[in-house]
Design an enzyme around this catalytic site. Structure first.
Site, short mmCIF file in Angstrom:
data_model
loop_
_atom_site.label_atom_id
_atom_site.label_comp_id
_atom_site.label_asym_id
_atom_site.label_seq_id
_atom_site.Cartn_x
_atom_site.Cartn_y
_atom_site.Cartn_z
N SER A 47 0.83 -1.21 0.00
CA SER A 47 0.00 0.00 0.00
C SER A 47 0.86 1.25 0.00
O SER A 47 1.82 1.38 0.75
CB SER A 47 -1.01 0.03 1.15
N GLU A 59 -2.97 -2.88 15.78
CA GLU A 59 -2.56 -3.24 17.14
C GLU A 59 -3.28 -2.40 18.19
O GLU A 59 -3.71 -1.28 17.94
CB GLU A 59 -1.04 -2.99 17.32
N HIS A 93 -11.03 -9.49 -7.93
CA HIS A 93 -9.82 -9.66 -8.74
C HIS A 93 -8.59 -9.81 -7.84
O HIS A 93 -8.57 -9.40 -6.71
CB HIS A 93 -9.66 -8.48 -9.70
N SER A 127 2.52 -7.87 6.65
CA SER A 127 3.03 -8.64 5.49
C SER A 127 4.54 -8.82 5.64
O SER A 127 5.07 -8.72 6.74
CB SER A 127 2.71 -7.89 4.19
#
Ligand code: 8IG
Length: 276
Positions: A43, A197, A75, A216
């Site tokens: 992102s 968090e 998608h 990630s």
């Protein structure tokens, strides 16, 4: 592979065989037999590819083995082949599967294994993340120096003992700093997510040596190392982690910070890859 089943969901499948099949799909669909560098766009980093070089092919990930997903999930993004001015072939992965999606770690690291199977020796992993250092304002790009994997999971199966010293290559971090000497670096903590968090969890991350919180990259980096790749990790700090900033985290603000930073980080990333 344009049906809706995913071969990686079969527990008896060999994930490396599926990655080899995916690499063959990519070679066929892009017309590029081998890639040199792979780049996963997280992102905030979505536009960076445009500056890396000339896009010679864009293919829907759904056409590549192991990337296909049930139709309901929508998608799964696209894969691009880019030719840099210096003649390197870059595979751009705009289709990250997150651990929190619950499809298992094989699906999470499939793009990395596929990249390795296309021949890529360098894996550039980017993400948007929360910052623990108060000096990192939203929009700050940070090099990942190391990670703490808090998912409790691993892409390695069986007794596969892999050394993770210098997981995030010092050589590539130094290369990035030749492009921008002001780049800071920090330890990335991968939480499972998808919730952000609690402030207490952010304090825990800080106390155990973390500087960046995200969802990630750590699992992907482990798989990339297993595949023998050299790894460069970049986090875009899109928000101060919970409790570091006193206002609630909003997904909208996170997206906006990414959009504002986009031109700067895109040119940074393109220049670093151009120097590889
Ligand atoms: I963008 O503050 C982004 N991703 N875990 N925490 C975690 N992931 C993130 C955050 C954050 N911001």
């Amino acid at each position: 592979m344009s049906d809706t089943s995913n071969p990686l969901d079969d527990p008896t499948a060999d994930p490396f065989a599926v990655a080899a099949e995916a690499a063959a799909d990519i070679a066929r669909l892009t017309g590029v037999e081998r890639h040199d560098i792979a780049l996963t766009l997280g992102s905030g980093w979505g536009r960076a590819a445009e500056l890396v070089g000339e896009t010679t092919a864009t293919i829907p990930a759904s056409e590549v083995a192991g990337f296909s997903a049930p139709a309901l999930e929508g998608h799964v993004g696209s894969l691009r082949s880019i030719l840099t001015p210096r003649g390197k072939r870059v595979l751009v992965i705009g289709a990250r599967t997150h651990y929190y999606e619950g499809h298992g770690v094989r699906r999470v690291v499939h793009s990395v294994r596929t990249a390795a199977a296309t021949g890529a020796k360098t894996m550039v992993l980017t993400n948007g993340a929360g910052g623990i250092r108060p000096s990192w304002k939203p929009g700050t790009p940070v090099l990942i120096s190391d990670h703490i994997n808090l998912t409790g999971d691993s892409p390695l199966e069986g007794a596969t003992f892999i050394d993770l010293t210098d997981l995030y290559s010092m050589r590539l971090r130094d290369l990035a700093r030749t492009i921008d000497p002001s780049l800071d670096e920090g330890v990335y903590c991968q939480f499972r997510g998808p919730q952000y968090e609690t402030p207490a969890e952010v304090q825990m991350a800080k106390i155990i040596g973390g500087h960046i919180v995200g969802m990630s990259t750590a699992l992907e980096a482990i798989a990339a190392r297993q595949a023998g790749m050299e790894i460069l990790g970049f986090s875009l700090i899109t928000n101060m982690a919970a409790g570091i900033q006193t206002t609630p985290l909003s997904h909208k603000e996170v997206i906006e910070a990414g959009q504002l930073a986009e031109p700067v980080i895109s040119s940074l990333l393109a220049r670093v890859i151009g120097a590889m």
